[in-house]
Design a protein around this motif. Structure first.
Motif, PDB file in Angstrom:
ATOM      1  N   UNK A  26     -24.612 -13.694 -63.732  1.00 24.10           N
ATOM      2  CA  UNK A  26     -24.591 -12.976 -64.820  1.00 24.10           C
ATOM      3  C   UNK A  26     -25.850 -13.090 -65.937  1.00 24.10           C
ATOM      4  N   UNK A  27     -26.099 -12.189 -66.324  1.00 21.38           N
ATOM      5  CA  UNK A  27     -27.246 -12.318 -67.623  1.00 21.38           C
ATOM      6  C   UNK A  27     -26.682 -12.580 -68.631  1.00 21.38           C
ATOM      7  N   UNK A  28     -27.324 -12.971 -69.918  1.00 22.51           N
ATOM      8  CA  UNK A  28     -26.731 -13.574 -71.085  1.00 22.51           C
ATOM      9  C   UNK A  28     -27.263 -12.674 -72.216  1.00 22.51           C
ATOM     10  N   UNK A  29     -26.472 -12.310 -72.956  1.00 24.70           N
ATOM     11  CA  UNK A  29     -26.997 -11.651 -74.352  1.00 24.70           C
ATOM     12  C   UNK A  29     -26.421 -12.351 -75.483  1.00 24.70           C
ATOM     13  N   UNK A  30     -27.402 -12.708 -76.459  1.00 22.81           N
ATOM     14  CA  UNK A  30     -27.457 -13.613 -77.422  1.00 22.81           C
ATOM     15  C   UNK A  30     -27.451 -12.993 -78.616  1.00 22.81           C
ATOM     16  N   UNK A  31     -26.308 -12.860 -79.531  1.00 21.27           N
ATOM     17  CA  UNK A  31     -26.447 -12.396 -81.052  1.00 21.27           C
ATOM     18  C   UNK A  31     -27.192 -13.278 -81.802  1.00 21.27           C
ATOM     19  N   UNK A  32     -28.360 -12.520 -82.366  1.00 21.87           N
ATOM     20  CA  UNK A  32     -29.115 -13.138 -83.263  1.00 21.87           C
ATOM     21  C   UNK A  32     -29.514 -12.384 -84.417  1.00 21.87           C
ATOM     22  N   UNK A  33     -29.108 -12.766 -85.597  1.00 17.94           N
ATOM     23  CA  UNK A  33     -29.424 -11.927 -86.906  1.00 17.94           C
ATOM     24  C   UNK A  33     -30.250 -12.412 -87.936  1.00 17.94           C
ATOM     25  N   UNK A  34     -30.617 -13.997 -87.505  1.00 16.88           N
ATOM     26  CA  UNK A  34     -31.589 -14.596 -88.794  1.00 16.88           C
ATOM     27  C   UNK A  34     -32.532 -14.874 -87.927  1.00 16.88           C
ATOM     28  N   UNK A  35     -33.733 -15.180 -88.574  1.00 16.43           N
ATOM     29  CA  UNK A  35     -35.106 -15.879 -88.095  1.00 16.43           C
ATOM     30  C   UNK A  35     -34.500 -17.055 -87.169  1.00 16.43           C
ATOM     31  N   UNK A  36     -33.689 -17.916 -87.871  1.00 14.95           N
ATOM     32  CA  UNK A  36     -33.311 -19.136 -87.159  1.00 14.95           C
ATOM     33  C   UNK A  36     -32.741 -18.934 -85.806  1.00 14.95           C
ATOM     34  N   UNK A  37     -31.679 -18.074 -85.808  1.00 14.59           N
ATOM     35  CA  UNK A  37     -30.841 -17.497 -84.660  1.00 14.59           C
ATOM     36  C   UNK A  37     -31.995 -17.345 -83.608  1.00 14.59           C
ATOM     37  N   UNK A  38     -32.816 -16.301 -83.865  1.00 11.73           N
ATOM     38  CA  UNK A  38     -33.758 -15.963 -82.870  1.00 11.73           C
ATOM     39  C   UNK A  38     -34.476 -17.328 -82.432  1.00 11.73           C
ATOM     40  N   UNK A  39     -35.260 -17.977 -83.235  1.00 12.90           N
ATOM     41  CA  UNK A  39     -36.012 -19.110 -82.772  1.00 12.90           C
ATOM     42  C   UNK A  39     -34.994 -19.925 -81.691  1.00 12.90           C
ATOM     43  N   UNK A  44     -32.401 -19.425 -80.136  1.00 14.29           N
ATOM     44  CA  UNK A  44     -31.811 -18.546 -78.692  1.00 14.29           C
ATOM     45  C   UNK A  44     -33.042 -18.454 -77.807  1.00 14.29           C
ATOM     46  N   UNK A  45     -34.261 -18.145 -78.411  1.00 14.36           N
ATOM     47  CA  UNK A  45     -35.629 -18.255 -77.341  1.00 14.36           C
ATOM     48  C   UNK A  45     -35.654 -19.565 -77.039  1.00 14.36           C
ATOM     49  N   UNK A  46     -35.647 -20.543 -77.720  1.00 15.49           N
ATOM     50  CA  UNK A  46     -35.684 -22.147 -77.176  1.00 15.49           C
ATOM     51  C   UNK A  46     -34.807 -22.321 -76.237  1.00 15.49           C
ATOM     52  N   UNK A  47     -33.693 -21.883 -76.255  1.00 16.68           N
ATOM     53  CA  UNK A  47     -32.760 -22.301 -75.377  1.00 16.68           C
ATOM     54  C   UNK A  47     -32.838 -21.348 -73.754  1.00 16.68           C
ATOM     55  N   UNK A  48     -33.376 -20.037 -74.141  1.00 14.01           N
ATOM     56  CA  UNK A  48     -33.562 -19.398 -73.033  1.00 14.01           C
ATOM     57  C   UNK A  48     -34.889 -20.238 -72.133  1.00 14.01           C
ATOM     58  N   UNK A  49     -35.779 -20.304 -73.028  1.00  8.77           N
ATOM     59  CA  UNK A  49     -36.946 -21.236 -72.357  1.00  8.77           C
ATOM     60  C   UNK A  49     -36.550 -22.318 -71.716  1.00  8.77           C
ATOM     61  N   UNK A  62     -42.277 -15.074 -83.842  1.00  7.94           N
ATOM     62  CA  UNK A  62     -41.251 -15.057 -82.555  1.00  7.94           C
ATOM     63  C   UNK A  62     -41.466 -14.279 -81.524  1.00  7.94           C
ATOM     64  N   UNK A  63     -42.543 -13.205 -81.640  1.00  7.86           N
ATOM     65  CA  UNK A  63     -42.917 -12.366 -80.937  1.00  7.86           C
ATOM     66  C   UNK A  63     -43.325 -12.779 -79.477  1.00  7.86           C
ATOM     67  N   UNK A  64     -44.365 -13.764 -79.669  1.00 10.33           N
ATOM     68  CA  UNK A  64     -44.927 -14.070 -78.313  1.00 10.33           C
ATOM     69  C   UNK A  64     -43.923 -14.794 -77.337  1.00 10.33           C
ATOM     70  N   UNK A  65     -43.067 -15.549 -77.947  1.00 11.53           N
ATOM     71  CA  UNK A  65     -41.875 -16.239 -76.956  1.00 11.53           C
ATOM     72  C   UNK A  65     -40.889 -14.871 -76.532  1.00 11.53           C
ATOM     73  N   UNK A  66     -40.687 -14.208 -77.288  1.00  8.87           N
ATOM     74  CA  UNK A  66     -39.760 -12.898 -76.773  1.00  8.87           C
ATOM     75  C   UNK A  66     -40.406 -12.188 -75.686  1.00  8.87           C
TER      76      UNK A  66
END
Ligand SMILES: [Zn+2]
Length: 473
Positions: free
Chosen positions: A263-276, A278-283, A303-307
């Motif tokens: 299964x794929x994963x979808x992570x709810x991210x509404x703040x800058x911190x959430x997004x950073x 989540x990206x670190x965890x995906x990485x 946050x764009x290069x890592x997304x």
């Protein structure tokens, strides 16, 4: 059925033959066969049916029977009290009252005693606008065996559904009709608590003909695979909230275990911190096709290069600019304002981008979301993040991509494709100047006409007995 005199991708006239739930033929001149019904498109643009890539069907159905407790309907403590007392007068003794859309700007933080002061003789529950918090009065706490608690329940939708009286379980039929009017033929239900019971309820609603739309259900780790072509199990949904982030290792392990399940994963991210985070965890966990970030409400340049490097899809809700943009201008850190609900900036960076309404937390009309993606106007008429504006074509594409690939290539009307279609009352060159759901005159789900506004055209088939294609589209 033959749809005659349509415009497809700018070409007109075109005819489309539908058979067995699929598009059988597309051509400039197709003659009706004996006994075949013909739908005259009268030159209107025929589009792939819209797919809303993130909404919440049960919450939406319930919200329609609820008291609005937040802006724009209710803006202050007095209006809030009036709305609840009016609901109490209109509700039979002992029955539940449900409020939705509450925001603390109305009457401050809520708890049990604050609600008792407004309504004490009915069980009352009020949902915060974000959807993650319910506040209960004492009668509701007693009814749910929560005596002695403060009446605040986080992430408890499924828990509540199991304990509330059966007549509280809302029908999806009205929501489905509204989706049909918008030309929506498929949805992804992004509720994190979806499990076997919710999947079964979607399947029942589809089998009864109440819900003609295809559904992809995201949800919990134990969400079973779906067994009908109209219903699919989607990503494992994970919800981050900056104030109570999980341990980093735990998030990485959750992603790895979903991937191991295929299964794929979808992570709810509404703040800058959430997004950073989540990206670190995906990485750390690695990514797979279909992994996505829900909302990415704040996506600053760093946050764009890592997304982009992680090839994560973003599913955005530009409609929030139109409904909450003025509040964001007041409440959101000014450094983050230019990066709210970005569209063009993500597309330019090569980040796959899909669109959604997040109904009922956002307006469920995808045309309003498309319009907001194009004009970026807040409720006060001033632009917010004007640099993020999309063309009408790109805005439409947010909602015509496949369910499994929200940021991929838009679906096309071609032989073999599922007959999920949306017909407008005018050409695309006219519709693009005014993106309005009122232009949708007909909607087909699986080749079945489920909406034909004002034309008095009967349903083309009995939905409950629908011939469903044997393979998922
Ligand atoms: Zn949502």
């Amino acid at each position: 059925m033959l749809i005659a005199r349509a415009e497809i991708e700018g070409r007109a006239p075109c005819a489309v033959r539908i058979a067995g739930g699929r598009i059988a033929e597309v051509g400039a001149k197709l003659e009706p066969r004996p006994g075949e019904s013909v739908f005259d498109a009268a030159g209107g643009a025929l589009l792939p049916g819209l797919h809303d890539h993130h909404l919440h069907l049960f919450a939406w159905a319930a919200a329609r029977r609820s008291v609005a407790c937040g802006p724009p309907a209710v803006r202050d403590a007095r209006a809030f009290a009036d709305a609840l007392r009016a609901a109490a007068r209109a509700t039979k003794p002992g029955a539940w009252i449900r409020g939705v859309g509450y925001h603390e700007s109305v009457a401050g933080p809520l708890d049990r005693s604050a609600l008792d002061a407004l309504v004490s003789d009915h069980p009352l529950r009020i949902q915060q606008r974000t959807g993650s918090l319910w506040c209960l009065n004492s009668a509701a706490c007693r009814a749910l065996g929560l005596d002695g608690r403060d009446g605040r329940l986080f992430h408890a939708d499924a828990w509540l559904r199991e304990r509330l009286p059966a007549d509280e379980a809302p029908s999806l039929a009205e929501v489905a009709r509204e989706l049909s009017r918008y030309g929506v033929t498929g949805v992804t239900d992004a509720s994190p608590e979806n499990g076997a019971a919710e999947l079964a309820a979607f399947a029942r609603a589809q089998a009864r003909g109440e819900l003609p739309q295809r559904v992809v259900a995201m949800g919990r780790a134990d969400l079973p695979e779906a067994s009908t072509p109209q219903l699919a199990r989607g990503a494992r949904k994970l919800h981050l909230s900056e104030s109570s982030l999980p341990r980093f290792e735990d998030l990485v392990a959750e992603i790895e275990s979903a991937h191991a399940q295929g299964r794929a994963v979808a992570i709810h991210c509404v703040t800058r911190t959430d997004l950073v985070f989540a990206c670190a965890a995906f990485e750390a966990a690695g990514t797979r096709a279909g992994d996505r970030v829900e909302h990415a409400s704040v996506a600053p340049p760093d946050t764009i290069p890592s997304l982009a490097a992680l090839r994560l899809t973003v599913v955005t809700q530009p409609g929030f600019v139109a409904t909450r943009g003025d509040a964001y201008r007041r409440d959101v850190d000014s450094n983050d304002l230019p990066y709210l609900y970005r569209c063009a900036g993500l597309v330019t960076a090569g980040i796959p981008l899909g669109g959604s309404t997040d109904a009922p937390y956002g307006d469920g009309n995808p045309w309003a979301a498309m319009r907001a993606a194009v004009d970026r106007l807040a409720p006060d008429g001033l632009p917010l993040g004007a640099d993020e504006a999309l063309s009408p074509e790109r805005a439409l594409a947010l909602f015509t991509t496949p369910a499994e690939s929200p940021g991929g290539a838009p679906r096309r009307i071609e032989p073999g494709a599922c007959a999920d279609l949306c017909l407008l009352d005018r050409s695309w060159s006219a519709a693009r100047r005014q993106l309005e759901s009122s232009h949708v005159v007909a909607t087909w789900c699986d080749g079945c006409l489920v909406w034909s506004g004002g034309r008095g055209f009967a349903h083309s088939c009995d939905l409950a007995g629908l011939a469903i294609p044997s393979t998922p589209c």
